[in-house]
Design a protein around this motif. Structure first.
Motif, PDB file in Angstrom:
ATOM      1  N   TYR A 137       0.826  -1.212   0.000  1.00  0.00           N
ATOM      2  CA  TYR A 137       0.000   0.000   0.000  1.00  0.00           C
ATOM      3  C   TYR A 137       0.863   1.266   0.000  1.00  0.00           C
ATOM      4  CZ  TYR A 137      -5.076  -0.094  -0.154  1.00  0.00           C
ATOM      5  OH  TYR A 137      -6.370  -0.120  -0.592  1.00  0.00           O
ATOM      6  N   TYR A 138       2.066   1.149  -0.546  1.00  0.00           N
ATOM      7  CA  TYR A 138       2.974   2.287  -0.648  1.00  0.00           C
ATOM      8  C   TYR A 138       3.152   2.957   0.713  1.00  0.00           C
ATOM      9  CZ  TYR A 138       2.265   1.301  -5.532  1.00  0.00           C
ATOM     10  OH  TYR A 138       2.210   0.644  -6.752  1.00  0.00           O
ATOM     11  N   ALA A 139       3.313   2.124   1.743  1.00  0.00           N
ATOM     12  CA  ALA A 139       3.415   2.611   3.122  1.00  0.00           C
ATOM     13  C   ALA A 139       4.696   2.106   3.772  1.00  0.00           C
ATOM     14  CB  ALA A 139       2.207   2.147   3.936  1.00  0.00           C
ATOM     15  N   ASP A 140       5.141   2.806   4.796  1.00  0.00           N
ATOM     16  CA  ASP A 140       6.136   2.267   5.707  1.00  0.00           C
ATOM     17  C   ASP A 140       5.383   1.306   6.626  1.00  0.00           C
ATOM     18  OD1 ASP A 140       8.189   3.693   4.580  1.00  0.00           O
ATOM     19  OD2 ASP A 140       8.216   5.259   6.112  1.00  0.00           O
ATOM     20  N   MET A 141       5.491   0.024   6.335  1.00  0.00           N
ATOM     21  CA  MET A 141       4.611  -0.974   6.919  1.00  0.00           C
ATOM     22  C   MET A 141       4.906  -1.219   8.400  1.00  0.00           C
ATOM     23  SD  MET A 141       4.689  -3.705   3.768  1.00  0.00           S
ATOM     24  CE  MET A 141       3.373  -4.763   4.435  1.00  0.00           C
ATOM     25  N   ALA A 142       3.851  -1.504   9.152  1.00  0.00           N
ATOM     26  CA  ALA A 142       4.014  -1.868  10.559  1.00  0.00           C
ATOM     27  C   ALA A 142       4.734  -3.202  10.685  1.00  0.00           C
ATOM     28  CB  ALA A 142       2.647  -1.931  11.247  1.00  0.00           C
ATOM     29  N   ALA A 143       4.458  -4.115   9.760  1.00  0.00           N
ATOM     30  CA  ALA A 143       5.102  -5.430   9.760  1.00  0.00           C
ATOM     31  C   ALA A 143       5.584  -5.723   8.347  1.00  0.00           C
ATOM     32  CB  ALA A 143       4.139  -6.507  10.242  1.00  0.00           C
ATOM     33  N   GLY A 144       6.627  -5.026   7.947  1.00  0.00           N
ATOM     34  CA  GLY A 144       7.147  -5.166   6.593  1.00  0.00           C
ATOM     35  C   GLY A 144       8.120  -4.052   6.282  1.00  0.00           C
ATOM     36  N   GLY A 145       8.372  -3.833   5.004  1.00  0.00           N
ATOM     37  CA  GLY A 145       9.363  -2.857   4.589  1.00  0.00           C
ATOM     38  C   GLY A 145       8.861  -1.431   4.593  1.00  0.00           C
ATOM     39  N   ASN A 146       9.806  -0.500   4.533  1.00  0.00           N
ATOM     40  CA  ASN A 146       9.486   0.930   4.485  1.00  0.00           C
ATOM     41  C   ASN A 146       9.274   1.358   3.033  1.00  0.00           C
ATOM     42  OD1 ASN A 146       9.633   1.323   7.276  1.00  0.00           O
ATOM     43  ND2 ASN A 146      11.841   1.644   7.197  1.00  0.00           N
ATOM     44  N   TYR A 147       8.134   0.949   2.492  1.00  0.00           N
ATOM     45  CA  TYR A 147       7.880   1.175   1.072  1.00  0.00           C
ATOM     46  C   TYR A 147       7.507   2.618   0.758  1.00  0.00           C
ATOM     47  CZ  TYR A 147       8.391  -3.714  -0.133  1.00  0.00           C
ATOM     48  OH  TYR A 147       8.912  -4.961  -0.358  1.00  0.00           O
ATOM     49  N   TRP A 148       6.997   3.373   1.711  1.00  0.00           N
ATOM     50  CA  TRP A 148       6.738   4.790   1.469  1.00  0.00           C
ATOM     51  C   TRP A 148       8.060   5.541   1.301  1.00  0.00           C
ATOM     52  CZ3 TRP A 148       4.122   8.391  -0.522  1.00  0.00           C
ATOM     53  CH2 TRP A 148       4.249   9.726  -0.139  1.00  0.00           C
ATOM     54  N   THR A 149       8.999   5.277   2.188  1.00  0.00           N
ATOM     55  CA  THR A 149      10.322   5.885   2.051  1.00  0.00           C
ATOM     56  C   THR A 149      10.983   5.441   0.756  1.00  0.00           C
ATOM     57  OG1 THR A 149      10.559   5.940   4.460  1.00  0.00           O
ATOM     58  CG2 THR A 149      12.568   6.192   3.164  1.00  0.00           C
ATOM     59  N   PHE A 150      10.817   4.178   0.420  1.00  0.00           N
ATOM     60  CA  PHE A 150      11.386   3.638  -0.811  1.00  0.00           C
ATOM     61  C   PHE A 150      10.826   4.348  -2.037  1.00  0.00           C
ATOM     62  CE2 PHE A 150      10.590   0.549  -4.304  1.00  0.00           C
ATOM     63  CZ  PHE A 150      11.902   0.343  -4.706  1.00  0.00           C
ATOM     64  N   ILE A 151       9.498   4.444  -2.144  1.00  0.00           N
ATOM     65  CA  ILE A 151       8.886   4.978  -3.360  1.00  0.00           C
ATOM     66  C   ILE A 151       9.019   6.494  -3.458  1.00  0.00           C
ATOM     67  CG2 ILE A 151       6.517   5.352  -2.500  1.00  0.00           C
ATOM     68  CD1 ILE A 151       7.392   3.679  -5.848  1.00  0.00           C
ATOM     69  N   PHE A 202      -1.709   9.323  -5.896  1.00  0.00           N
ATOM     70  CA  PHE A 202      -2.221  10.506  -5.197  1.00  0.00           C
ATOM     71  C   PHE A 202      -1.494  10.729  -3.871  1.00  0.00           C
ATOM     72  CE2 PHE A 202      -6.730  11.372  -7.065  1.00  0.00           C
ATOM     73  CZ  PHE A 202      -6.140  11.695  -8.270  1.00  0.00           C
ATOM     74  N   LYS A 203      -1.072   9.656  -3.230  1.00  0.00           N
ATOM     75  CA  LYS A 203      -0.304   9.787  -1.987  1.00  0.00           C
ATOM     76  C   LYS A 203       1.001  10.539  -2.242  1.00  0.00           C
ATOM     77  CE  LYS A 203       1.372   6.988   1.912  1.00  0.00           C
ATOM     78  NZ  LYS A 203       1.476   5.607   2.461  1.00  0.00           N
ATOM     79  N   LEU A 204       1.680  10.197  -3.336  1.00  0.00           N
ATOM     80  CA  LEU A 204       2.911  10.897  -3.686  1.00  0.00           C
ATOM     81  C   LEU A 204       2.630  12.355  -4.038  1.00  0.00           C
ATOM     82  CD1 LEU A 204       4.713   8.154  -5.780  1.00  0.00           C
ATOM     83  CD2 LEU A 204       5.605   9.213  -3.696  1.00  0.00           C
ATOM     84  N   ALA A 205       1.619  12.592  -4.851  1.00  0.00           N
ATOM     85  CA  ALA A 205       1.334  13.951  -5.303  1.00  0.00           C
ATOM     86  C   ALA A 205       0.928  14.861  -4.151  1.00  0.00           C
ATOM     87  CB  ALA A 205       0.248  13.931  -6.366  1.00  0.00           C
ATOM     88  N   LEU A 206       0.100  14.352  -3.242  1.00  0.00           N
ATOM     89  CA  LEU A 206      -0.421  15.185  -2.163  1.00  0.00           C
ATOM     90  C   LEU A 206       0.593  15.401  -1.047  1.00  0.00           C
ATOM     91  CD1 LEU A 206      -4.018  13.668  -1.910  1.00  0.00           C
ATOM     92  CD2 LEU A 206      -3.346  15.805  -3.014  1.00  0.00           C
ATOM     93  N   ASN A 207       1.466  14.418  -0.834  1.00  0.00           N
ATOM     94  CA  ASN A 207       2.448  14.516   0.246  1.00  0.00           C
ATOM     95  C   ASN A 207       3.817  15.001  -0.210  1.00  0.00           C
ATOM     96  OD1 ASN A 207       1.194  13.316   2.860  1.00  0.00           O
ATOM     97  ND2 ASN A 207       0.602  11.841   1.272  1.00  0.00           N
ATOM     98  N   LYS A 208       4.091  14.877  -1.518  1.00  0.00           N
ATOM     99  CA  LYS A 208       5.367  15.320  -2.078  1.00  0.00           C
ATOM    100  C   LYS A 208       5.102  16.231  -3.281  1.00  0.00           C
ATOM    101  CE  LYS A 208       7.978  12.728   0.641  1.00  0.00           C
ATOM    102  NZ  LYS A 208       9.003  13.277   1.568  1.00  0.00           N
ATOM    103  N   PRO A 209       4.374  17.321  -3.075  1.00  0.00           N
ATOM    104  CA  PRO A 209       3.970  18.159  -4.216  1.00  0.00           C
ATOM    105  C   PRO A 209       5.137  18.866  -4.886  1.00  0.00           C
ATOM    106  CG  PRO A 209       3.451  19.257  -2.150  1.00  0.00           C
ATOM    107  CD  PRO A 209       3.883  17.868  -1.797  1.00  0.00           C
ATOM    108  N   ASP A 210       6.270  18.943  -4.209  1.00  0.00           N
ATOM    109  CA  ASP A 210       7.447  19.569  -4.799  1.00  0.00           C
ATOM    110  C   ASP A 210       8.148  18.656  -5.790  1.00  0.00           C
ATOM    111  OD1 ASP A 210       7.978  17.951  -2.508  1.00  0.00           O
ATOM    112  OD2 ASP A 210      10.036  18.700  -2.463  1.00  0.00           O
ATOM    113  N   GLN A 211       7.718  17.377  -5.879  1.00  0.00           N
ATOM    114  CA  GLN A 211       8.393  16.410  -6.741  1.00  0.00           C
ATOM    115  C   GLN A 211       7.621  16.094  -8.022  1.00  0.00           C
ATOM    116  OE1 GLN A 211       9.587  12.851  -4.635  1.00  0.00           O
ATOM    117  NE2 GLN A 211      10.272  13.990  -2.848  1.00  0.00           N
ATOM    118  N   TYR A 212       6.296  16.363  -8.047  1.00  0.00           N
ATOM    119  CA  TYR A 212       5.468  15.923  -9.171  1.00  0.00           C
ATOM    120  C   TYR A 212       4.576  17.051  -9.671  1.00  0.00           C
ATOM    121  CZ  TYR A 212       7.055  11.410  -7.562  1.00  0.00           C
ATOM    122  OH  TYR A 212       7.855  10.366  -7.179  1.00  0.00           O
ATOM    123  N   ALA A 213       4.525  17.192 -10.993  1.00  0.00           N
ATOM    124  CA  ALA A 213       3.673  18.203 -11.590  1.00  0.00           C
ATOM    125  C   ALA A 213       2.246  17.720 -11.786  1.00  0.00           C
ATOM    126  CB  ALA A 213       4.249  18.652 -12.933  1.00  0.00           C
TER     127      ALA A 213
END
Length: 256
Positions: free
Chosen positions: A86-100, A134-145
């Motif tokens: 789910y493109y998240a830093d998982m509670a029981a898994g990898g830090n995929y939000w930081t990764f993506i 949308f998670k990337l766009a809304l939380n990292k608006p400086d990175q995506y047009a």
């Protein structure tokens, strides 16, 4: 076009990962393809194209003609694997939000001639990948047009009702799904209250899709906030025939 199947090590995840990358190529003699545009650019405009919950980095190539669709646009396409994160830093898994959001773009740009300018970077995805876009766009608006969600699973809290075990693995037993950056409704609220430039947003969903009501709720919330959202709907279910058509609409809409 050139297609690169790239396996690499992720320091963030602590494991080997994969991405498929389409790069523009000048090949006017290639039969059946229009591969002329964009080859002279020093750094390519880039679309990060995200997969859904049951898929991987190969799925857009297997279920659509994405390589052919972008051949005349002079744009690179990066398709990473994030598993069922789910493109998240998982509670029981990898830090995929930081990764993506941080590591993957840096790694891709270190391997390939991709632009790091905000106006040259876009993100799109389907279902879980629409949420990720949308998670990337809304939380990292400086990175995506611009960002596009196709049949997006836009309400993270609903995952707990649909798939409680998976939701606990991703967000934990607490309230993680209802917090920024995971909650897109709150992320949108935070963005409009900031001084950041707001990315252009495109949202579509089939009217027979089981995620249709979730999409309507996000559309109405975005309208109330005055977000620059282009919305389309029409007959369609949660399936690749619909997404194959809509990704072509997304490519027409992107501010290239």
């Amino acid at each position: 076009m050139a297609l690169i199947q790239c396996d690499f090590f992720s320091e963030t995840l602590g494991l080997s990962s994969s991405m498929n990358v389409i790069l523009p190529q000048s090949a006017p003699s290639q039969i059946g393809m229009d591969s002329k545009a964009g080859h002279a650019q020093a750094k390519h405009k880039t679309l990060y194209l995200l997969h859904g919950l049951s898929d991987d980095h190969s799925i857009w190539l297997r279920r659509t003609s994405i390589e052919r669709y972008v051949s005349s646009l002079g744009i690179a396409v990066v398709m990473p694997a994030v598993h069922r994160s789910y493109y998240a830093d998982m509670a029981a898994g990898g830090n995929y939000w930081t990764f993506i959001s941080e590591e993957l773009p840096a790694i891709a740009r270190s391997f390939f001639p991709l632009s790091d300018r905000r106006e040259d970077n876009f993100v799109a995805g389907l279902s879980m990948g629409g949420y990720g876009a949308f998670k990337l766009a809304l939380n990292k608006p400086d990175q995506y047009a611009a960002a596009a969600s196709l049949s997006g699973a836009l309400d993270a809290a609903k995952l707990a009702a649909r798939m409680p075990d998976l939701a606990n693995q991703i967000f934990g037993a607490g309230n993680g799904a209802n917090e920024v950056p995971n909650n897109l409704f709150l992320a949108a609220d935070t963005l409009v209250q900031s001084d950041s430039s707001i990315p252009l947003l495109y949202q579509c969903c089939g009217t027979e899709d089981f995620l249709y009501e979730d999409n309507i709720r996000f559309r109405e919330h975005a309208k109330q906030l005055g977000l620059p959202l282009a919305y389309e709907e029409g007959p369609g279910e949660h399936e690749w025939g619909y997404w194959d058509k809509q990704i072509q609409r997304v490519l027409e809409w992107l501010p290239l």
